[in-house]
Design an enzyme around this catalytic site. Structure first.
Site, short mmCIF file in Angstrom:
data_model
loop_
_atom_site.label_atom_id
_atom_site.label_comp_id
_atom_site.label_asym_id
_atom_site.label_seq_id
_atom_site.Cartn_x
_atom_site.Cartn_y
_atom_site.Cartn_z
N SER A 316 0.40 -1.43 0.24
CA SER A 316 -0.05 0.35 -0.08
C SER A 316 0.78 1.45 0.31
CB SER A 316 -1.07 -0.10 0.99
OG SER A 316 -2.15 0.64 0.97
N ASP A 327 9.65 4.66 -10.05
CA ASP A 327 9.31 6.03 -11.87
C ASP A 327 10.02 6.58 -11.88
OD1 ASP A 327 7.72 2.99 -11.89
OD2 ASP A 327 6.23 4.37 -12.23
N LYS A 341 -0.97 -3.52 -3.35
CA LYS A 341 -2.45 -3.01 -2.56
C LYS A 341 -2.60 -1.77 -3.77
CE LYS A 341 -4.86 -1.84 0.57
NZ LYS A 341 -5.25 -0.80 0.18
#
Length: 425
Positions: A316, A327, A341
């Site tokens: 999460s 990223d 999640k």
């Protein structure tokens, strides 16, 4: 309009609480709803229906005729709140969403304690397996009775005090496991082909949001930061850790998010801003396909090389932070694939001490990755066996040279530091 919080976490803490992730906001409720100080049982049922009707992420409600569901439950007579609670649990179960659940008053009180970093119990974060519905350990809390006894991520709880957990909900499991500090609970665990029994003594558990230290390596002094959970105090603690390590002249960082099941979304956004300047963090998409993007706010505290440790207990909010760092090319990830999640929950208080936690959005990493049920794959995968994990915990060798994942993180960080030094010369 009552207040609610956004969460991006795994389900429930056997240390007595639901684990949350989110910033304070509001959920919409029916304009005709005048919330009484103490709603009647039927009003309570209707309030839950309305909150779900207006905010639940799936507009098909798991292919249910949601208006017919309301008529069915409001057509009943309720002589007590407990009857209403049972009805609400049945209604919520129709959504088929393991992260959407009704929270009874005692559990909601414990939930608020969890947000503030105060726990009592055995220290297990639990989730229902998406396919089998088995009660599964996401991660034990560091130095908790469960962690000390050797319970591991991915362990399946098959019995609680001799009672089978088959068909048991997360909330029911929590009720069985939690209790007063000093009392005992016996858990039967399935780990692969093994069946293990753990007799645990419940305790008050101190959550230390952030711990840190320095270490000398071949590449110079580095800083190690451990973040076990995204609590309300975690951003301030992380800020202090980075500032202190910068003052000590570290050349790079290892950030340990292993077995970190999440916490407050707001905390993950603030912490991401400490590592990156002017970068996207995450996008939330609701059932109307409205996308809300979050980016770093302000100037990063450091731009020095960073390696992040993750594993299948990193969930999460941990995945939001790790995904954003990966990223944006800000950090290398080392360890094993994360929990997976990619959903965000909100918790809406209901006026009688109870609350409803519901999925309100999906989230995507800056590159647009949907990591739900998939997880994030590290740049360098380093697997640990169950025996290795157990030995590291019992011998207190986590994040030492004896820890293969940590050792890889340190060596990778050394290469980043050397490359940065070479580029500067």
């Amino acid at each position: 309009m009552t207040q609610q919080r956004f969460f991006a976490s795994t389900a429930v803490l056997a240390a007595t609480t639901v684990l949350l992730t989110g910033a304070v906001s509001t959920v919409s409720t029916s304009k005709g709803w005048a919330e009484p100080l103490q709603p009647s049982p039927k009003q309570l049922v209707d309030k839950v229906w309305q909150v779900l009707d207006q905010n639940y992420v799936d507009g098909s409600f798991n292919r249910q005729d949601w208006k017919a569901v309301r008529q069915s439950y409001l057509g009943r007579s309720y002589s007590s709140k407990q009857q209403a609670y049972v009805a609400i649990q049945q209604m919520v179960a129709k959504l088929g969403d393991r992260y959407t659940e009704f929270i009874e008053p005692q559990a909601y009180t414990a939930l608020n304690a969890e947000i503030n970093g105060n726990l009592s119990g055995v220290g297990l974060q639990l989730a229902a397996d998406e396919k089998t519905k088995a009660i599964t350990v996401v991660a034990p809390i560091e130095k908790s009775p469960a962690a000390t006894a050797g319970i591991l991520s991915a362990d399946v709880i098959t019995k609680i005090n001799g009672r089978s957990t088959q068909g048991m909900t997360i909330d029911e499991a929590v009720k069985q496991i939690k209790g007063v500090a000093g009392t005992k609970v016996v858990l039967t665990i399935r780990r692969g082909s093994q069946n293990l029994t753990f007799a645990l003594t419940r305790a008050n558990i101190a959550l230390n949001p952030v711990s840190y230290r320095t270490q000398m390596t071949d590449a110079g002094k580095i800083g190690y930061i451990r973040l076990p959970e995204f609590t309300r105090t975690a951003p301030a603690e992380m800020n202090r850790a980075i500032v202190a390590l910068e003052q000590q002249g570290v050349k790079g960082y290892v950030l340990d998010l292993r077995s970190d099941p999440g916490g407050l979304l707001d905390a993950s956004l603030k912490i991401a801003s400490m590592w990156m300047s002017q970068k996207p963090i995450v996008s939330l998409v609701d059932r109307q396909a409205v996308r809300k993007q979050y980016a770093t706010d302000g100037r990063a505290l450091t731009d020095k090389p960073l390696v992040v440790l993750v594993d299948n207990g990193s969930a999460s909010a941990s995945e939001i932070l790790a995904g954003a760092l990966q990223d944006n090319g800000r950090a290398l990830l080392v360890g094993t694939r994360t929990f997976g999640k990619g959903l965000v929950q909100a918790v809406q208080p209901l006026g009688d001490g109870s609350a409803i936690k519901l999925t309100i959005a999906k989230y995507y990493t800056p590159s647009g990755r949907d990591i739900n049920s998939v997880g994030i794959t590290p740049d360098f995968v380093v697997e640990l066996t169950a025996n290795q994990k157990k030995a590291l915990v019992q011998k207190q060798q986590v994040a030492t040279a004896a820890d293969p994942q940590y050792a890889k993180a340190v060596s990778s960080l050394g290469q980043l530091i050397q490359a940065r030094t070479a580029a500067a010369n």
